[in-house]
Write a protein that holds these residues in place. Structure first.
Motif, short mmCIF file in Angstrom:
data_model
loop_
_atom_site.label_atom_id
_atom_site.label_comp_id
_atom_site.label_asym_id
_atom_site.label_seq_id
_atom_site.Cartn_x
_atom_site.Cartn_y
_atom_site.Cartn_z
N MET A 1 0.90 -1.10 0.05
CA MET A 1 0.04 0.12 0.01
C MET A 1 0.86 1.16 0.07
O MET A 1 1.84 1.20 0.56
CB MET A 1 -1.03 -0.04 1.19
CG MET A 1 -1.94 -0.96 1.28
SD MET A 1 -3.02 -0.75 2.67
CE MET A 1 -4.09 -2.09 2.45
N SER A 2 0.34 2.40 -0.55
CA SER A 2 1.07 3.66 -0.66
C SER A 2 0.99 4.22 0.53
O SER A 2 -0.25 3.91 1.30
CB SER A 2 0.59 4.35 -1.77
OG SER A 2 -0.61 4.82 -1.65
N THR A 4 0.00 7.37 1.07
CA THR A 4 -1.13 8.08 1.11
C THR A 4 -2.44 7.41 1.48
O THR A 4 -3.21 7.75 2.17
CB THR A 4 -1.17 8.91 -0.33
OG1 THR A 4 0.00 9.39 -0.56
CG2 THR A 4 -2.35 9.56 -0.27
N LEU A 5 -2.61 5.97 0.78
CA LEU A 5 -3.62 5.19 0.95
C LEU A 5 -3.72 4.81 2.58
O LEU A 5 -4.90 4.72 3.15
CB LEU A 5 -3.55 3.97 0.08
CG LEU A 5 -4.52 3.02 0.37
CD1 LEU A 5 -6.08 3.64 -0.03
CD2 LEU A 5 -4.58 1.62 -0.58
N VAL A 6 -2.53 4.51 3.09
CA VAL A 6 -2.54 4.16 4.62
C VAL A 6 -3.09 5.24 5.43
O VAL A 6 -3.99 5.22 6.23
CB VAL A 6 -1.18 3.61 4.89
CG1 VAL A 6 -0.99 3.42 6.48
CG2 VAL A 6 -0.63 2.43 4.24
N SER A 8 -4.89 7.86 4.49
CA SER A 8 -6.27 7.89 4.39
C SER A 8 -7.17 7.09 4.92
O SER A 8 -8.26 7.37 5.68
CB SER A 8 -6.52 7.97 2.68
OG SER A 8 -5.80 8.73 1.99
N ILE A 9 -6.59 5.55 5.02
CA ILE A 9 -7.45 4.81 5.90
C ILE A 9 -7.59 4.98 7.60
O ILE A 9 -8.45 4.84 8.04
CB ILE A 9 -6.89 3.11 5.50
CG1 ILE A 9 -7.00 2.77 4.25
CG2 ILE A 9 -7.33 2.36 6.67
CD1 ILE A 9 -6.41 1.62 3.96
N SER A 156 7.04 -2.21 3.15
CA SER A 156 5.92 -1.38 3.11
C SER A 156 4.50 -2.08 3.45
O SER A 156 3.46 -1.67 3.93
CB SER A 156 5.60 -0.90 1.47
OG SER A 156 4.56 -0.43 1.35
N SER A 160 2.03 -1.06 6.55
CA SER A 160 0.94 -0.73 6.24
C SER A 160 -0.13 -1.60 7.19
O SER A 160 -0.87 -1.14 7.88
CB SER A 160 0.38 -0.96 4.72
OG SER A 160 1.09 -0.27 3.88
#
Length: 489
Positions: A1-2, A4-6, A8-9, A156, A160
Motif C-alpha cells: 500500500m502507498s 497516502t492510502l494508509v 487515508s485509511i 511497505s 501498512s
C-alpha cells in the motif's frame, strides 16, 4: 500500500471513531443521574486522536528505520572492492543502486527472470520511459536493485498492516474508556499541549541542527586554514584546486566580503529607511482610511516580488541608466559602472521599502492614542505631535524594525550577483563593483568539487559568520522591540 492510502485509511478510522464515540457519549449522558465530566465532542476527539496519532507516529518511525536498514543492507551487499573504497564511492554506488531500483519499479520489473542481465540491455528501455540513470551503472547493480525493491515491498506491506492495526487498537481502547465521568477533556487538552510543545521544539531543534551542520564543517575548514588569516585577511583568492588534489592553495580573507556585505546593505538602508519611514508616518498619521486601505496593500506588493526580478531590473534598467547618466554629466567616459555598489544598494533599497514601512507603521499605530490627544490638546500641530511625541515614543520599536530589515539586506544574494558583480575587493567608491558573503557561498559550492578541500569548506565558515552576524542583529532587535512593548502595552 502507498503511504497516502494508509494515511487515508487511518484518517477514515479516526473519523468513524469520532462519530461513534460521540454517539456513545450522547447515549450514556442522556440517562445518567450524575453530572458528566466532559462534553460529548471531547469523547469523540479522544477516540479520533487515539486512532490517528499513535498510528501515524509508528508509521513515521517505521519508515525512517526501514529506510536506514535497507540502505545499510544495500551497502553491505556491494562487492568487496567497492566496500573497501572511500566513503564517497560507497555512497555513490548505493545511490546508483537506489536510482536503478526506482527505474526497474517504473518499468514493472519485479524479479530476476524479467530483468535484463546487463545494463547495456536495460538502458534503452529506461531511456524510452524518460528515466534518468547514471551511464556508468554496473551490471552487478541490477540484482541489488531487485533485492532492494523486494525489501521495500515487504517493509511497505508490513508497515501498512501494523499501522492500520495500531489505528484500530487505539480507537477500540479509547472507545472502551468512554463514560459519564471519564476525563476525556483532560486527555484531549493534554494531547493538544504536547502537540504545541512539539511544534515549538521543532523550531529550536531546526536552529540547533543548522548551527551544528555548519559548525562541524567550519571546524574542519579551520584545521587547514588559520582563523587569523580568515578573519583578518584582506585578500580573497581561493584558487580552486582540481578535484582529488586536496590542494590548500589560495587566500581566504574575509574582510573584502564582509566589507562588501555591510557596504551594500548600508547603501540599501540609506535609501529604504527615509522612504519607508516617511511612508509609514503618512499612512499612520495623515492618510484617510480610504487612502490607507489602497496605499498600504500597493506598497506591500513590492515585498512579494521575487528577488530575481529585482536583479533583472537592476541589470537591465537601473545599472545602464546610472552609467549613461554619469556619462552625460561627465561629458565623457562614465564614472559609474553598470554593476556597482550604488546599483545594488538602490535596487535592494526599493525591495526593503515595504519591510521598513510595514513594520514602522505597526509600531507607530501602537503608540497610545492618549499621547496624541494630550499633545494636540496642549496646542501642538499634527506635525509637531509627530516629531516631538509619536516618533520619540516609537523610536525603540522603529530601531528594532530597522535592525530586522538590515539583517534581511545582509542575507540578499540574487540582487548582488546581478547588480554588484562577483569581484571581491576593498574600495570606498560606491560606483565600483564589490560582492558579498552570500554570493561567494554560492560560488564556492558551485561546480564538481570535493567537500574535503578548503576551497569548498570555506563556504561553511562564511555561512557560520553570516549566521552569527544576522542572529546577533535579530536578537538585539527583538530585545529592543520587547522592551518597547513592555513600556507602552
Amino acid at each position: 500500500m502507498s503511504p497516502t492510502l494508509v494515511i487515508s485509511i487511518v484518517l477514515l478510522i479516526g473519523i468513524a471513531g469520532f462519530v461513534l464515540g460521540r454517539q456513545r457519549a450522547v447515549s450514556q449522558q442522556a440517562g445518567a443521574s450524575e453530572k458528566p465530566h466532559s462534553r460529548v465532542h471531547y469523547h469523540g476527539w479522544w477516540v479520533f486522536l487515539a486512532a490517528v496519532l499513535p498510528a501515524l507516529i509508528f508509521m513515521a518511525i517505521w519508515s525512517a528505520v526501514s529506510t536506514t536498514y535497507i540502505d545499510n543492507a544495500t551497502r553491505s551487499a556491494l562487492p568487496e572492492q567497492t566496500q573497501e573504497s572511500a566513503v564517497a564511492s560507497r555512497a555513490l554506488a548505493t545511490g546508483m543502486v537506489q536510482n536503478l531500483a526506482r527505474g526497474l519499479r517504473v518499468l514493472g520489473v519485479d524479479n530476476a527472470s524479467d530483468a535484463p542481465q546487463t545494463f547495456e540491455e536495460l538502458q534503452p528501455r529506461l531511456r524510452e520511459r524518460g528515466i534518468a540513470v547514471a551511464s556508468d551503472t554496473q551490471d552487478y547493480m541490477i540484482p541489488l536493485a531487485l533485492q532492494r525493491n523486494a525489501m521495500e515491498d515487504r517493509s511497505s506491506l508490513l508497515r501498512s498492516v501494523l499501522t492500520i492495526a495500531f489505528s484500530l487498537a487505539g480507537a477500540a481502547y479509547a472507545f472502551s474508556t468512554i463514560g459519564v465521568r471519564a476525563r476525556a477533556r483532560n486527555k484531549v487538552e493534554r494531547v493538544t499541549l504536547l502537540a504545541l510543545v512539539a511544534a515549538s521544539t521543532i523550531a529550536i531543534l531546526t536552529t540547533i541542527g543548522i548551527v551544528f551542520s555548519m559548525l562541524f564543517e567550519t571546524i574542519h575548514f579551520f584545521q587547514s586554514v588559520s582563523p587569523a588569516n580568515f578573519f583578518f585577511g584582506t585578500v580573497w583568492d581561493p584558487r580552486f584546486a582540481a578535484a582529488g588534489s586536496g590542494g590548500a592553495e589560495g587566500q581566504f580573507g574575509l574582510i573584502p566580503l564582509l566589507a562588501g556585505t555591510l557596504y551594500i546593505a548600508f547603501v540599501a538602508m540609506l535609501f529604504a529607511v527615509p522612504v519607508g519611514l516617511m511612508a509609514a508616518v503618512y499612512m499612520a498619521e495623515y492618510a484617510t482610511p480610504g487612502v490607507r486601505s489602497v496605499v498600504k496593500p500597493l506598497l506591500e506588493v513590492l515585498a512579494g516580488i521575487p528577488t530575481i526580478v529585482y536583479g533583472f531590473f537592476a541589470l537591465v534598467t537601473v545599472g545602464p541608466f546610472l552609467r549613461d547618466l554619469s556619462a552625460d554629466i561627465a561629458g565623457g567616459p562614465s564614472f559609474i559602472q553598470a554593476q556597482s555598489v550604488l546599483t545594488a544598494g538602490l535596487v535592494m533599497g526599493i525591495m526593503l521599502i515595504p519591510f521598513v514601512s510595514s513594520l514602522s507603521d505597526d509600531i507607530i499605530t501602537a503608540v497610545p492614542r492618549a499621547m496624541r490627544d494630550g499633545s494636540l490638546g496642549l496646542g501642538a500641530t499634527r506635525s509637531e505631535t509627530v516629531k516631538r511625541v509619536i516618533l520619540p515614543a516609537a523610536l525603540p520599536g522603529i530601531v528594532g524594525a530597522l535592525l530586522l530589515t538590515a539583517s534581511r539586506a545582509i542575507g540578499e544574494t540574487m540582487i548582488v550577483v546581478m547588480a554588484a558583480g562577483v569581484a571581491a575587493r576593498l574600495t570606498w567608491n560606491p560606483f565600483e563593483t564589490m560582492t558579498t558573503i552570500t554570493v561567494k557561498i554560492v560560488n564556492q559550492l558551485t561546480g564538481d568539487l570535493e567537500f574535503t578541500s578548503p576551497q569548498t569548506l570555506v563556504a561553511f565558515a562564511l555561512g557560520m559568520t553570516l549566521f552569527v552576524l544576522t542572529l546577533a542583529m535579530n536578537v538585539f532587535a527583538l530585545y529592543i522591540v520587547r522592551k518597547y512593548r513592555e513600556q507602552y502595552e
